[in-house]
Design a protein around this motif. Structure first.
Motif, PDB file in Angstrom:
ATOM      1  N   ALA A   7     -70.138  22.358 -17.660  1.00 44.14           N
ATOM      2  CA  ALA A   7     -70.661  21.715 -18.894  1.00 44.14           C
ATOM      3  C   ALA A   7     -69.305  21.961 -19.495  1.00 44.14           C
ATOM      4  O   ALA A   7     -68.774  22.656 -19.836  1.00 44.14           O
ATOM      5  N   GLN A   8     -68.650  20.491 -20.167  1.00 46.94           N
ATOM      6  CA  GLN A   8     -67.371  20.392 -20.856  1.00 46.94           C
ATOM      7  C   GLN A   8     -67.760  20.319 -22.652  1.00 46.94           C
ATOM      8  O   GLN A   8     -66.943  20.428 -23.021  1.00 46.94           O
ATOM      9  N   ASP A   9     -69.009  20.094 -22.820  1.00 41.54           N
ATOM     10  CA  ASP A   9     -69.225  19.871 -24.145  1.00 41.54           C
ATOM     11  C   ASP A   9     -69.670  21.181 -24.837  1.00 41.54           C
ATOM     12  O   ASP A   9     -70.251  21.923 -24.121  1.00 41.54           O
ATOM     13  N   ARG A  10     -69.321  21.232 -26.163  1.00 41.66           N
ATOM     14  CA  ARG A  10     -69.723  22.548 -26.907  1.00 41.66           C
ATOM     15  C   ARG A  10     -71.136  22.073 -27.735  1.00 41.66           C
ATOM     16  O   ARG A  10     -71.114  20.890 -28.048  1.00 41.66           O
ATOM     17  N   TYR A  11     -71.875  22.975 -27.823  1.00 35.95           N
ATOM     18  CA  TYR A  11     -73.110  22.816 -28.696  1.00 35.95           C
ATOM     19  C   TYR A  11     -72.579  22.568 -30.113  1.00 35.95           C
ATOM     20  O   TYR A  11     -71.756  23.170 -30.472  1.00 35.95           O
ATOM     21  N   SER A  12     -73.502  21.455 -30.660  1.00 31.69           N
ATOM     22  CA  SER A  12     -73.512  21.529 -32.011  1.00 31.69           C
ATOM     23  C   SER A  12     -74.391  22.127 -32.708  1.00 31.69           C
ATOM     24  O   SER A  12     -75.290  22.446 -32.058  1.00 31.69           O
ATOM     25  N   THR A  13     -74.333  22.550 -33.959  1.00 32.95           N
ATOM     26  CA  THR A  13     -75.213  23.309 -34.662  1.00 32.95           C
ATOM     27  C   THR A  13     -75.902  22.698 -35.745  1.00 32.95           C
ATOM     28  O   THR A  13     -74.937  22.051 -36.478  1.00 32.95           O
ATOM     29  N   LEU A  14     -76.979  22.912 -36.284  1.00 35.80           N
ATOM     30  CA  LEU A  14     -77.465  22.583 -37.642  1.00 35.80           C
ATOM     31  C   LEU A  14     -78.374  23.340 -38.056  1.00 35.80           C
ATOM     32  O   LEU A  14     -79.378  23.962 -37.332  1.00 35.80           O
ATOM     33  N   THR A  15     -78.359  23.670 -39.382  1.00 38.78           N
ATOM     34  CA  THR A  15     -79.018  24.888 -40.164  1.00 38.78           C
ATOM     35  C   THR A  15     -79.960  24.018 -41.044  1.00 38.78           C
ATOM     36  O   THR A  15     -79.571  23.203 -41.864  1.00 38.78           O
TER      37      THR A  15
END
Length: 95
Positions: A7-15
């Motif tokens: 996996a080369q993508d980083r996770y995005s985050t949303l709060t």
């Protein structure tokens, strides 16, 4: 060469605040920053902390990736419950 996928993508985050869980397949969250509503795809691989679906009004932090054009939630951390004001009309008026 190896056939392993990395996996080369980083996770995005949303709060944001949970608006609902539909058919155990979609998690609707309203972003804290811009009030945009995001519909996350959830499934059996989605990790919840604590281990339960979030309640409506609860504040969550979701880590996700975009897969085939849809945001797919991988983790959902329940940060705090939304403070609810008492419903109007529940108190008896003095006679």
């Amino acid at each position: 060469m190896s056939n392993t996928l990395i996996a080369q993508d980083r996770y995005s985050t949303l709060t944001g605040k949970v608006l609902g869980v539909r058919m155990r397949m979609w998690l609707d969250v309203e972003s804290e920053t811009d009030k945009a509503v995001v519909n996350f795809r959830i499934g059996r691989n989605t990790q919840y902390t604590p281990k339960r679906y979030p309640f409506v009004g609860e504040i969550v932090k979701v880590e996700y990736l975009i897969h085939r054009g849809s945001p797919v939630a991988y983790t959902s951390n329940h940060l705090r419950a939304q403070k609810e004001s008492p419903a109007e009309g529940t108190k008896e008026s003095p006679k």
